[in-house]
Scaffold this active site. Sequence first.
Site, PDB file in Angstrom:
ATOM      1  N   ASP A  82      27.846  20.009  23.703  1.00 49.09           N
ATOM      2  CA  ASP A  82      27.972  21.469  23.767  1.00 49.09           C
ATOM      3  C   ASP A  82      29.134  21.988  22.946  1.00 49.09           C
ATOM      4  O   ASP A  82      29.150  23.144  22.530  1.00 49.09           O
ATOM      5  CB  ASP A  82      28.133  21.936  25.217  1.00 49.09           C
ATOM      6  CG  ASP A  82      26.799  22.066  25.929  1.00 49.09           C
ATOM      7  OD1 ASP A  82      25.766  22.046  25.238  1.00 49.09           O
ATOM      8  OD2 ASP A  82      26.790  22.189  27.167  1.00 49.09           O
ATOM      9  N   GLU A 111      32.878  36.954  35.464  1.00 49.46           N
ATOM     10  CA  GLU A 111      33.812  36.073  36.165  1.00 49.46           C
ATOM     11  C   GLU A 111      34.940  36.818  36.854  1.00 49.46           C
ATOM     12  O   GLU A 111      35.463  36.355  37.877  1.00 49.46           O
ATOM     13  CB  GLU A 111      34.384  35.046  35.190  1.00 49.46           C
ATOM     14  CG  GLU A 111      33.412  33.950  34.792  1.00 49.46           C
ATOM     15  CD  GLU A 111      32.507  34.329  33.631  1.00 49.46           C
ATOM     16  OE1 GLU A 111      31.587  33.549  33.302  1.00 49.46           O
ATOM     17  OE2 GLU A 111      32.727  35.418  33.052  1.00 49.46           O
ATOM     18  N   HIS A 171      56.402  59.113  33.263  1.00 44.80           N
ATOM     19  CA  HIS A 171      55.766  58.035  34.019  1.00 44.80           C
ATOM     20  C   HIS A 171      56.785  56.961  34.407  1.00 44.80           C
ATOM     21  O   HIS A 171      57.632  56.566  33.611  1.00 44.80           O
ATOM     22  CB  HIS A 171      54.660  57.390  33.170  1.00 44.80           C
ATOM     23  CG  HIS A 171      53.944  56.254  33.842  1.00 44.80           C
ATOM     24  ND1 HIS A 171      52.827  56.453  34.613  1.00 44.80           N
ATOM     25  CD2 HIS A 171      54.183  54.916  33.835  1.00 44.80           C
ATOM     26  CE1 HIS A 171      52.406  55.270  35.062  1.00 44.80           C
ATOM     27  NE2 HIS A 171      53.214  54.323  34.608  1.00 44.80           N
TER      28      HIS A 171
END
Length: 616
Positions: A418, A361, A257
């Site tokens: 939060d 996301e 590779h």
Amino acid sequence: MSETNLNSGLNIAELGQQLRVDAVRCSAEAGSGHPTSSMSAADLMATLLARHLHYDVADPEEPNNDHLIFSKGHASPLLYALYKAAGAITDEELLTFRAFGSRLEGHPTPRLPWVDVATGSLGQGLPVGVGMALAGRYLDRLPYRVWVLCGDSELAEGSMWEAFEHAGYHRLDNLVTVVDVNRLGQRGATRHGWDTAAYARRIGAFDWHTIEIDGHDTEAIDQAYSEAARSERPTAIIARTVKGAGVAAVADQEGKHGKPLPDTDEAIDELGGVRDIRVPVTPPGSRAAPHAFGEVEPVKLPTYEAGDSVATRTAFGAALAALGSARPEVVGLDGEVADSTRMQKFADAHPDRFFECYIAEQQLVAAALGMQARGWIPYVATFAAFLTRAYDIVRMAAISGADLRLVGSHAGVAIGQDGPSQMGLEDLAAFRAVHGSVVLYPCDANQAAALVTALADYPGIAYLRTTRGDTPVLYSADEEFSIASSRVLRSSADDQVTVAAAGITVHEALQAADELAQQGVRARVIDLYSVKPVDAQTLRDAAAATGNIVTVEDHWPEGGLGDAVLDVFSHGDPSPHVLKLAVHGMPGSATPAEQMRAAGIDHTAIAEAVQYLVNR
């Protein structure tokens, strides 16, 4: 055979061998590259080029062109060999692969006009392809098809499965992914090897049409592409191939590779020698214009009265809705938090240009990247903290030279109870580090609204940070704000210290300056809303006048506003005394005021810092 017969007499197998030979040749010339990864997919791409791709090579900007994305961007020798076969590049240019100044980079970039987006970070081509397919169906409303060549190794990436889910949900029948299952990754076998049924089960579970084939049987490939064109769902063609196919020394061999073949001449002879087959690519059948949602008009931004309290996230949503009415190319994308970011205002006003990407996301930002490649103007909004999920896609978007507008709300400790999992505290540093980026952090509603429109035509990656809580309106609605500027809010000839702030801390700095003035200490206050590029001249002037600068930011101390200021004085300029106030300790849950005080970035902490510099 397929519906496309322009090259019906062409020997596809011979074309596939030519692609292999050219991949071997250019990699040998460069002394590096990924020829074996290219050789496995050569028959797949030869059949696509000759029989099914609809593309005007002479006019890559033609809106009806199909789109071909090499998600396995390391197979760039194959892509460039395709371009040579199509007559887009010469053999001489092919052999400049990876050379200094060449357009043929190690992984594809839009330096070549036929490349839509840069690839090479695996797992991104398919999510971007989903964005382009969404644009084709809902925005351009044109019949082009999006083809994505994927490798089996990258199916381990979570972004791929976000893309499979999203495309299946929308039944994007204009999207075809070709999975080159060559069994070998960089260091050994892939997770499922040649078990194409394992991939088919997984992809099919996301409501895709799947076809398993021998990736070296050109008749089967041709039939699979025709079947994909008839499908009412996105199609995954899962092709069993051999890495390094055609050359015994490397075929299905580990350790080969990312290397040129050991004996180039012998490999070329084994592949049947150099060829010069040219393929007249079938042009798109339609020449229709993309759909237009209206005419460009002057924007009528929302206005807010000085003294009112309005969150900048609220102003962002209202301004984007207004911008969408004036600019029909503007698109909004949400990560299932539109009610919090206030993107919902745009969704309500322009539902046909709003895209819900849910809590994904990576797909969210990648979809915007695909849409901007088609000329649309996407704004992406979610919590600042969650944009970190897609940071690698943003990094690659910069390599693409893409135009993206990212909006991060709920930033910093000022969000309150939060707690730290929801607090964007790394975002300024992260987006400052992106090549060519702009980072803006408005402190009031009118400023935020103006900056939303300023970003519409910015060529590059732009980040706008918004604040959750209401803040006082400081500026008049007719005041103009531009990128790379700032505002001096308190100033006198007797200033002893400069306080540079942005966003939420501007209001704390103003309160501190007023308190200090009562104690006989004069502090200049700069609203440094353009964190990148920063207003260097205003800072130099302030440093020369006061000799002391306090920076204050609702962000970790690394890489944010304070470092932006320090960078101004890192090139030989006379340096002031600089004291950085930032969030140093890990926050917990508390009210916004308690958070700011505990972090040492409220008006009391600022006043103490100023007194320290004055009295030291």
